[in-house]
Design an enzyme around this catalytic site. Sequence first.
Site, PDB file in Angstrom:
ATOM      1  N   ASN A  88       0.804  -1.221   0.000  1.00 15.14           N
ATOM      2  CA  ASN A  88       0.000   0.000   0.000  1.00 15.14           C
ATOM      3  C   ASN A  88       0.840   1.276   0.000  1.00 15.14           C
ATOM      4  OD1 ASN A  88      -2.419   1.799   0.773  1.00 15.14           O
ATOM      5  ND2 ASN A  88      -1.063   1.998   2.557  1.00 15.14           N
ATOM      6  N   TYR A 156       4.674   9.761 -10.873  1.00 18.80           N
ATOM      7  CA  TYR A 156       3.613   8.981 -10.233  1.00 18.80           C
ATOM      8  C   TYR A 156       2.902   8.080 -11.238  1.00 18.80           C
ATOM      9  CZ  TYR A 156      -0.365   8.008  -7.135  1.00 18.80           C
ATOM     10  OH  TYR A 156      -1.324   7.393  -6.355  1.00 18.80           O
ATOM     11  N   LYS A 160       3.058   3.909 -11.165  1.00 13.04           N
ATOM     12  CA  LYS A 160       1.843   3.117 -11.008  1.00 13.04           C
ATOM     13  C   LYS A 160       1.587   2.254 -12.246  1.00 13.04           C
ATOM     14  CE  LYS A 160       0.759   4.216  -6.841  1.00 13.04           C
ATOM     15  NZ  LYS A 160       0.833   3.205  -5.755  1.00 13.04           N
ATOM     16  N   VAL A 189      -9.393   9.181  -2.557  1.00 11.23           N
ATOM     17  CA  VAL A 189      -9.657   9.000  -1.129  1.00 11.23           C
ATOM     18  C   VAL A 189      -9.146  10.208  -0.346  1.00 11.23           C
ATOM     19  CG1 VAL A 189      -9.412   7.400   0.816  1.00 11.23           C
ATOM     20  CG2 VAL A 189      -9.317   6.534  -1.531  1.00 11.23           C
ATOM     21  N   THR A 191      -7.162  11.474   1.949  1.00 10.26           N
ATOM     22  CA  THR A 191      -5.973  11.145   2.729  1.00 10.26           C
ATOM     23  C   THR A 191      -5.005  12.317   2.744  1.00 10.26           C
ATOM     24  OG1 THR A 191      -4.831  10.272   0.791  1.00 10.26           O
ATOM     25  CG2 THR A 191      -6.183   8.720   2.064  1.00 10.26           C
TER      26      THR A 191
END
Length: 251
Positions: A88, A156, A160, A189, A191
């Site tokens: 994660n 990024y 990914k 999300v 976060t």
Amino acid sequence: MTSTSVVLTGASRGIGAALARVLAKPGVRLITLARRTDPELQAYAAAQGAALTQIDADLSDLAAAGAAADRIAAELPRDAGRYLLINNAGTVHPVARGDQLEDAGAIAAALNLNVGAVMLLTARFLAATQGLPADRRVLNISSGAGRNPNPGWGVYCATKAALDMYTRVLKQEQGAGGARVVSLAPGVVDTDMQGAIRASDPAAFPALSRFQDLHASGKLSAPANVAAQIAAYLDRDDFGQTEIDDIRNYD
């Protein structure tokens, strides 16, 4: 007998912290990796009847990631009915357009954390559980950014996308009788990572306003809700049949 043994990275914040609390229950041996340990999680796991080991490690340092992987292999029980590895931990930094990506240290750290550490941890997890009469599952937390380009997110998006391809390769290597593997996008999300995204320089990240609007309009998913969805996804009988997936497909 331990019914389930779980290894979870990035457990100190966001989705990882929420997942740790969802997964900490009786019969579970939970091993977490994060930059820092969490005394509240230790107390929570004890109250829930879960066995918890917290390992503090900076997974952007591959030497530290390798040492953590060795410790995990030593900590894994041999009598579990199911073994789960949840990769994660990740970072969105550095955020910059391609003609301004000049921070070699930040680029290397992102590559190490988002891809390299996943490979090291997965290798040791698979080797440590090889031959055990148990269900083995590897879940890589990916992102829609690995499947759709975003200007300013060259690093990024690339890491990914690499994680998705690594998952596809791993699935082929494991075959029908090996560990089941999935690369799962969790959606957008609420976060700390999203907070960091909203603080980006708009010149470096042209899509900034879209993420600010998602937050302002309350369209970000709560970490606890996403963690519950991921935990349910991990229990699916068809886990691994679709190796590149999105949790929003199961709303």
